[in-house]
Enzyme design. Structure first.
Site, PDB file in Angstrom:
ATOM      1  N   TYR A 158      10.108  -4.222  10.119  1.00 15.69           N
ATOM      2  CA  TYR A 158       9.000  -3.962   9.196  1.00 15.69           C
ATOM      3  C   TYR A 158       8.991  -4.982   8.064  1.00 15.69           C
ATOM      4  O   TYR A 158       7.959  -5.597   7.752  1.00 15.69           O
ATOM      5  CB  TYR A 158       9.110  -2.546   8.639  1.00 15.69           C
ATOM      6  CG  TYR A 158       8.014  -2.184   7.668  1.00 15.69           C
ATOM      7  CD1 TYR A 158       6.760  -1.801   8.123  1.00 15.69           C
ATOM      8  CD2 TYR A 158       8.223  -2.234   6.289  1.00 15.69           C
ATOM      9  CE1 TYR A 158       5.746  -1.475   7.242  1.00 15.69           C
ATOM     10  CE2 TYR A 158       7.218  -1.910   5.389  1.00 15.69           C
ATOM     11  CZ  TYR A 158       5.984  -1.535   5.873  1.00 15.69           C
ATOM     12  OH  TYR A 158       4.975  -1.223   4.981  1.00 15.69           O
ATOM     13  N   ILE A 191       3.656   4.551  -2.411  1.00 18.81           N
ATOM     14  CA  ILE A 191       2.358   5.126  -2.747  1.00 18.81           C
ATOM     15  C   ILE A 191       2.304   6.526  -2.156  1.00 18.81           C
ATOM     16  O   ILE A 191       2.632   6.722  -0.977  1.00 18.81           O
ATOM     17  CB  ILE A 191       1.204   4.264  -2.182  1.00 18.81           C
ATOM     18  CG1 ILE A 191       1.281   2.832  -2.730  1.00 18.81           C
ATOM     19  CG2 ILE A 191      -0.144   4.904  -2.514  1.00 18.81           C
ATOM     20  CD1 ILE A 191       1.127   2.707  -4.224  1.00 18.81           C
TER      21      ILE A 191
END
Length: 264
Positions: A158, A191
């Site tokens: 990632y 987030i």
């Protein structure tokens, strides 16, 4: 209410979280929006909500791991709304069970994440750029991540894929700036999307909060407003940049608390 009036945007991964916030804000500020997502029902529902509020949107299926699906999303946008002037490459995957350290990671997962997180950005841009050139210019916005700037004990694929997105953003900006195409990225920290809220235990959120310099977590609209800015002509002299939206989580020398204790 008209920051992106007259623009046509394709938002990938737009059925929830950051993509949904961005699609809503773009539509609210005057853009016509295509919301593309693997969750086609969610994309269509989001489009219906925007249309009910007076905007113009359409939801369709997208498999960001499939080249033909990405091409079809771009071509549909052009056919449905006449052009494409904003592309938000927002699809991204992570897997905490398979994307581990370099020795132990699943190599098939490495290939899958590179295909979805990185190649989809390349392909979306590849298919949209000729239409943007024909339209006289456009804005490409890519979702990177703070994982592209730091190291971690897991999520090697990632992080590598997102670091590549940061640099690919610079290459696109360099190669097509003369054609009036800007390309920028946004790098979120944590987030509080629905996925984050549902999958992160309170203890993990507390750890993040401990190191934020601001006394709160980020919300999807914090990224959405950044995307809106980059899509608008307000950012017409900004290209090749990655804006870090992370609450100051990563800005400090990590040894500061130890030095503060020492000084006391």
């Amino acid at each position: 209410m008209a920051r992106v009036e007259g623009k046509v945007a394709l938002v990938t991964g737009g059925a929830s979280g950051i993509g949904l916030s961005s699609a809503r804000l773009l539509a609210k500020e005057g853009a016509k929006v295509v919301i593309a997502d693997f969750n086609v029902e969610g994309a269509q529902q989001a489009a219906a909500e925007i249309n009910a509020q007076g905007g113009e949107a359409y939801g369709l299926f997208l498999d960001a791991g499939d080249e033909s699906s990405i091409r079809e999303a771009v071509e549909f946008t052009v056919k449905h709304f006449g052009t494409i002037t904003v592309l938000f490459n927002n699809v991204g995957l992570t897997n905490l069970q398979k994307d581990l350290d370099v020795v132990n990671m699943d190599l098939m997962e490495w290939d899958r994440l590179m295909n979805v997180n990185l190649k989809s950005v390349l392909l979306g841009s590849r298919f949209a750029i000729p239409h943007m050139i024909e339209a006289g210019g456009g804005s490409i916005i890519n979702t990177a991540s703070m994982a592209g700037f730091t190291g971690d004990s897991i999520r090697s694929a990632y992080g590598a894929s997102k670091a590549a997105v940061v640099n690919l953003t610079k290459y696109i900006a360099t190669q097509y700036g003369a054609s009036g195409i800007r390309c920028n990225a946004v790098a979120p920290g944590l987030i509080l999307t629905p996925a984050a809220k549902n999958n992160m235990p309170p203890q993990v959120l507390d750890i993040f909060a401990k190191y934020n310099k601001l006394p709160y977590h980020g919300e999807p609209d914090d990224i959405g407003y950044t995307v809106l800015f980059l899509a608008s002509d307000e950012s017409k002299f900004i290209t090749g940049q990655t804006i870090q939206v992370e609450g100051g989580h990563y800005i400090a020398n990590p040894s500061i608390p130890d030095f503060a204790d020492f000084m006391q």
